[in-house]
Design an enzyme around this catalytic site. Structure first.
Site, PDB file in Angstrom:
ATOM      1  N   GLY A   1       0.829  -1.214   0.000  1.00  0.00           N
ATOM      2  CA  GLY A   1       0.000   0.000   0.000  1.00  0.00           C
ATOM      3  C   GLY A   1       0.852   1.248   0.000  1.00  0.00           C
ATOM      4  CG  ASN A   2      -0.310   4.609  -1.607  1.00  0.00           C
ATOM      5  OD1 ASN A   2      -1.031   5.434  -1.058  1.00  0.00           O
ATOM      6  ND2 ASN A   2      -0.695   3.925  -2.677  1.00  0.00           N
ATOM      7  CG  HIS A   3       2.829   6.589   3.810  1.00  0.00           C
ATOM      8  ND1 HIS A   3       2.609   5.919   4.986  1.00  0.00           N
ATOM      9  CD2 HIS A   3       4.105   6.325   3.459  1.00  0.00           C
ATOM     10  CE1 HIS A   3       3.715   5.283   5.332  1.00  0.00           C
ATOM     11  NE2 HIS A   3       4.640   5.511   4.421  1.00  0.00           N
ATOM     12  CB  SER A   4      -2.648   8.176  -0.615  1.00  0.00           C
ATOM     13  OG  SER A   4      -3.681   9.065  -0.903  1.00  0.00           O
TER      14      SER A   4
ATOM     15  CB  ALA B   1      -1.451   7.187  -4.055  1.00  0.00           C
TER      16      ALA B   1
END
Ligand code: CTP
Length: 402
Positions: A207-210, A274
């Protein structure tokens, strides 16, 4: 091709804060407004006509008796979608409250039916004087929006409530009130927000931090401007206004399938999500033991924007690019973002520098608004403000196409 920019008037009163309005004028232009400056004659003691003409690129008059043949007070009043009076002195506020018309600015104000925002700046004793309090009350009762001055040190050496608010807070107040009109009425706005998650097994994901805050800010701003809004939210954990149609997704593939359905009926797509660039090639059905986790094979995800833009019709598409260390080589970063925009068929792109965890999860942002021929740096601002700025630019793109 005509460029439609929104017309506003910046009225400038005779206070020292007039010099701060030079920055306000510049930022309003960045936000997509054409600004005509109407100073009071006394304000020209602080900032002269030449400065306003150079900054606005327009002729500036302060008196009704200049360019009389043009009936300036009426033509300006008709042209303006809104008036911002910044700074407003105690005297100017008193004159507006009394309906006086002794200079061009007060004539314009009397002749104008558009929304008015007054930004006071004066000594605290003048602000708290019963005469000013009464004048402010009268103007507010007539529907004029008056900001509260800020508390702090003043030019006189005293401190208290009377300081000119920051450019940022003026723009925020202006956009969220006077302009939250109807310019997106009848339009369908599609927004993606958050970060996609690509499952490794039933327990883990890439995943990512968005956080989804920027996408959500756009969805809410569009809603307030009258649009019918659909938000495709990937793992967004924030409360969303119930008037927004929310479609929740997990992965890039899921987002693509929902986007394909909603895109055809949309007028605008803001691709703020994102999207993970890759997914795991052989997602496990059971939890993978740690001894088998040493390598995970990835395959590239489809490019969602590129896919959609290849069959775009009338839609205006806005892309985002989150990069790191942009300031090390700003020129290259802007060029790369511009190529990304063209490759993905977007009309414009907003480039962020997400180094040092500055933007993810924050209520504030900053970056560069990049079009085919232009790049404008947007200083630190609230995501809510950027949302309106992007919508203003999207509306301009629509007018350029028509
Ligand atoms: N995007 C997309 N589909 C993807 C990846 C990104 O539609 N598979 C969109 C994002 O929502 C964003 C824009 O494309 O609006 C730019 O995203 P970014 O991750 O910067 O682009 P990439 O093509 O992944 O480029 P990079 O190689 O720099 O990561």
């Amino acid at each position: 091709m005509t460029t439609h920019r929104r017309e506003i008037i910046l009225g400038v009163g005779g206070g020292i804060a007039a010099y701060k309005s030079c920055d306000l004028l510049r930022r309003l232009q960045d936000y997509g407004f054409n600004v005509t400056v109407v100073p009071t004659p006394s304000s020209l003691n602080f900032v002269g006509k030449a400065t306003w003409e150079a900054l606005s690129g327009r002729e500036v008059t302060a008196s009704v008796f200049e360019s009389v043949d043009q009936v300036r007070h009426v033509s300006l009043a008709k042209l303006a979608e809104a008036i911002i009076i910044a700074p407003a002195t105690a005297d100017l506020i008193a004159r507006i409250a009394q309906g006086r018309a002794d200079d061009l600015l007060t004539n314009v104000i009397l002749a104008c039916t558009s929304p008015i925002l007054i930004v006071p700046a004066m000594h605290p004793a003048m602000w708290s004087n019963p005469a000013t309090i009464e004048n402010v009350r009268i103007l507010r009762s007539r529907g004029i929006l008056i900001m509260e001055p800020e508390v702090g040190a003043l030019t006189s050496g005293d401190s208290g409530k009377g300081r000119f608010p920051t450019t940022e807070s003026i723009i925020e107040t202006f956009q969220s009130s006077s302009l939250s009109g109807d310019d997106l009425r009848g339009k369908r706005v599609l927004v993606t927000a958050g970060g996609t998650r690509e499952a490794i097994d039933p327990v883990r994901f890439i995943g990512n931090h968005s956080s989804g805050k920027q996408g959500l800010a756009i969805a809410e701003a569009a809603l307030h401007r009258g649009a019918q809004v659909t938000l495709i939210a990937a793992n967004v954990d924030i409360e969303i206004d119930s008037r927004i149609k929310v479609i929740r997704v997990e992965s890039a593939h899921e987002m693509l399938s929902k986007l394909e359905k909603a895109f055809q009926d949309s007028d605008y797509l803001f691709m703020a999500a994102a999207v993970a660039d890759a997914r795991v090639s052989n997602r496990a059905d059971g939890k993978i033991k740690k001894s088998n986790l040493s390598s995970i094979e990835l395959i590239e995800n489809p490019d969602l924007l590129q896919n959609l833009s290849s069959h775009k019709d009338k839609q205006i598409v806005i892309a985002f690019a989150a990069e790191t260390q942009v300031s090390d080589n700003e020129g290259d970063a802007i060029e790369q973002a511009r190529s990304k925009m063209l490759r993905k068929g977007a009309d414009f792109i907003f480039l962020n520098d997400v180094s040092h965890g500055e933007i993810f999860g924050s209520d504030e942002t900053r970056g560069w608004l990049i079009t085919a021929h232009n790049a404008v740096e947007i200083g630190r601002t609230r995501k809510k403000n950027l949302a309106n700025l992007l919508i203003n630019n999207a509306l301009q793109s629509t007018h350029q196409l028509s």
